[in-house]
Design an enzyme around this catalytic site. Structure first.
Site, PDB file in Angstrom:
ATOM      1  N   PRO A 157       0.827  -1.241  -0.133  1.00 18.59           N
ATOM      2  CA  PRO A 157      -0.053   0.055  -0.082  1.00 18.59           C
ATOM      3  C   PRO A 157       0.837   1.260  -0.029  1.00 18.59           C
ATOM      4  O   PRO A 157       1.951   1.063   0.563  1.00 18.59           O
ATOM      5  CB  PRO A 157      -0.840  -0.072   1.387  1.00 18.59           C
ATOM      6  CG  PRO A 157      -0.664  -1.464   1.635  1.00 18.59           C
ATOM      7  CD  PRO A 157       0.804  -2.236   1.126  1.00 18.59           C
ATOM      8  N   LYS A 158       0.337   2.200  -0.618  1.00 17.33           N
ATOM      9  CA  LYS A 158       0.936   3.516  -0.635  1.00 17.33           C
ATOM     10  C   LYS A 158       0.555   4.430   0.586  1.00 17.33           C
ATOM     11  O   LYS A 158      -0.740   4.845   0.572  1.00 17.33           O
ATOM     12  CB  LYS A 158       0.885   4.361  -2.076  1.00 17.33           C
ATOM     13  CG  LYS A 158       1.777   5.688  -1.930  1.00 17.33           C
ATOM     14  CD  LYS A 158       1.603   6.276  -3.377  1.00 17.33           C
ATOM     15  CE  LYS A 158       2.698   7.551  -3.240  1.00 17.33           C
ATOM     16  NZ  LYS A 158       2.468   8.564  -2.231  1.00 17.33           N
ATOM     17  N   TRP A 159       1.492   4.855   1.473  1.00 15.09           N
ATOM     18  CA  TRP A 159       1.153   5.584   2.758  1.00 15.09           C
ATOM     19  C   TRP A 159       1.426   6.880   2.510  1.00 15.09           C
ATOM     20  O   TRP A 159       1.993   7.547   1.769  1.00 15.09           O
ATOM     21  CB  TRP A 159       1.998   4.936   3.779  1.00 15.09           C
ATOM     22  CG  TRP A 159       1.840   3.528   4.035  1.00 15.09           C
ATOM     23  CD1 TRP A 159       2.527   2.334   3.582  1.00 15.09           C
ATOM     24  CD2 TRP A 159       0.844   2.948   5.033  1.00 15.09           C
ATOM     25  NE1 TRP A 159       2.074   1.260   4.132  1.00 15.09           N
ATOM     26  CE2 TRP A 159       1.000   1.669   5.133  1.00 15.09           C
ATOM     27  CE3 TRP A 159      -0.101   3.367   6.085  1.00 15.09           C
ATOM     28  CZ2 TRP A 159       0.406   0.659   5.924  1.00 15.09           C
ATOM     29  CZ3 TRP A 159      -0.558   2.656   6.823  1.00 15.09           C
ATOM     30  CH2 TRP A 159      -0.499   1.260   6.618  1.00 15.09           C
TER      31      TRP A 159
END
Length: 369
Positions: A30-32
């Site tokens: 996931p891209k935080w």
């Protein structure tokens, strides 16, 4: 610090792409949506480095004790500082931390404590792991942080593109803004855009180097911000504007930008514009007096004589994130949408190589014959 290498270290970066890459050899995360941070730990000594190679420690005093409790005694770990709110990740709360008053930072640390999400292991004990393949670094990181306790977290990762696609759609409501894809065979490449990021919309981080007054409020309302991106030669190119502000925000921007107007033309990358503008004023005065004159940039638009293109320079020190539809040549095709300020990113990081580049295969098929 007694580590295989010392801070600062340029972080490895990602390049925006249209779709999640498929095929063997990919790892997806996931891209935080937070502040990029590289943590250096040597015993009791902890240093948190920002994306622009500056210390972040003073803005997040609650993190070092937690990092000492969960991280290996000697290590370098790449990750993200985030704040989780009741509706998902809260980037605005992160922005509030960039405050000069230690008392204010301490209060916010108690009210909205931060978390550190780890995703890469760059050094462990005496080993420099940057040349080790991504997949092996991930396995070792899982072993070392398997028992990490909040607010320290290990990012989820998978080699299944279907699961990554599910994350892409399902995590959006929680504030995560996409997926990052990494080749498992790749080493860690500081300063290189070796990863792929897939986001829900095209965005770009741009330098704000000037502004124009609003036609209904010169001197009291900001109309638009002038955006710039650096090319490979280090030149700051004017790439477009962002003007998506409410009237209240336009009024607030006058005060917010005032400090950046001081001595703005000293070494300004667009100082020549000011010279052109002055020539345009002289030319306009001569034309009004019946003399011949040549229009210069910064005067009125040749498409709309009532549109004033004069501008006010700002020291090119602030970065904002904007949404855009596509790039035409070296400029945004339409006006962009202002999303937020990015105090965690230096102006020098606002380069063209962050943008999605789509090869014009259709045009090449038609015109390349």
């Amino acid at each position: 610090m007694n580590l295989p290498f010392e801070p600062p270290l340029e972080p490895m970066l990602a390049k925006l792409t249209d779709e999640i890459p498929v095929g063997g050899g990919w790892q997806y995360e996931p891209k935080w949506d937070g502040f990029r941070a590289i943590v250096f730990r040597d015993g009791d000594e902890v240093f948190i480095q920002s994306r622009d190679l500056k210390p972040l420690d003073r803005y997040f005093p609650e993190l070092p004790p937690a990092l000492r409790a969960s991280l290996p005694n000697r290590c370098v770990i790449d990750g993200e500082v985030v704040i989780a709110g009741p509706h998902g990740l809260d980037f605005d709360s992160l922005l509030l931390r960039i405050h000069p008053a230690a008392s204010r930072v301490k209060l916010l640390a108690a009210q909205t404590p931060a978390n550190f999400v780890a995703w890469d292991l760059l050094a462990f004990d005496d080993r420099d792991l940057r040349a080790v393949p991504q997949g092996e670094r991930r396995q070792l990181l899982e072993k070392l942080l398997g028992d990490a306790a909040p607010p320290i977290h290990l990012t989820p990762a998978t080699d299944d593109p279907d699961r990554a696609t599910d994350w892409f759609h399902r995590f959006e409501g929680a504030g995560l803004d996409g997926v990052v894809a990494k080749r498992q065979a790749d080493p860690y490449m500081p300063g290189k855009r070796g990863w792929a990021k897939i986001k829900h919309a095209r965005t770009a981080d741009c330098v704000v180097a000037g502004f124009r007054w609003h036609k209904n409020g010169p001197g009291t309302l900001v109309g638009s911000l002038l955006l710039g991106l650096f090319d490979d030669t280090g030149r700051l190119n004017h790439v477009g504007i962002t003007a998506s502000f409410t009237t209240d925000k336009r009024r607030q921007l006058v005060e917010e930008l005032a400090p950046l107007r001081e001595n703005a033309l000293v070494d300004h990358p667009w100082a020549e514009w000011a010279e052109w503008e002055e020539r345009a004023r002289v030319a306009a005065a001569r034309a009004a007096a019946g003399e011949s004159g040549q229009r210069m940039p910064g005067a009125t638009s040749r498409w709309n004589r009532d549109r004033d293109l004069t501008w006010e320079p700002l020291r090119a020190e602030r970065v904002c994130e904007v949404g855009y539809d596509h790039l035409q040549g070296d400029r945004f095709r339409h006006a962009t949408t202002f999303l937020r300020w990015r105090p965690d990113k230096p102006p020098e990081a606002c380069r063209y190589d962050q943008l999605e580049v789509t090869a014009p295969f259709e045009l090449m098929e038609i015109f390349g014959r």
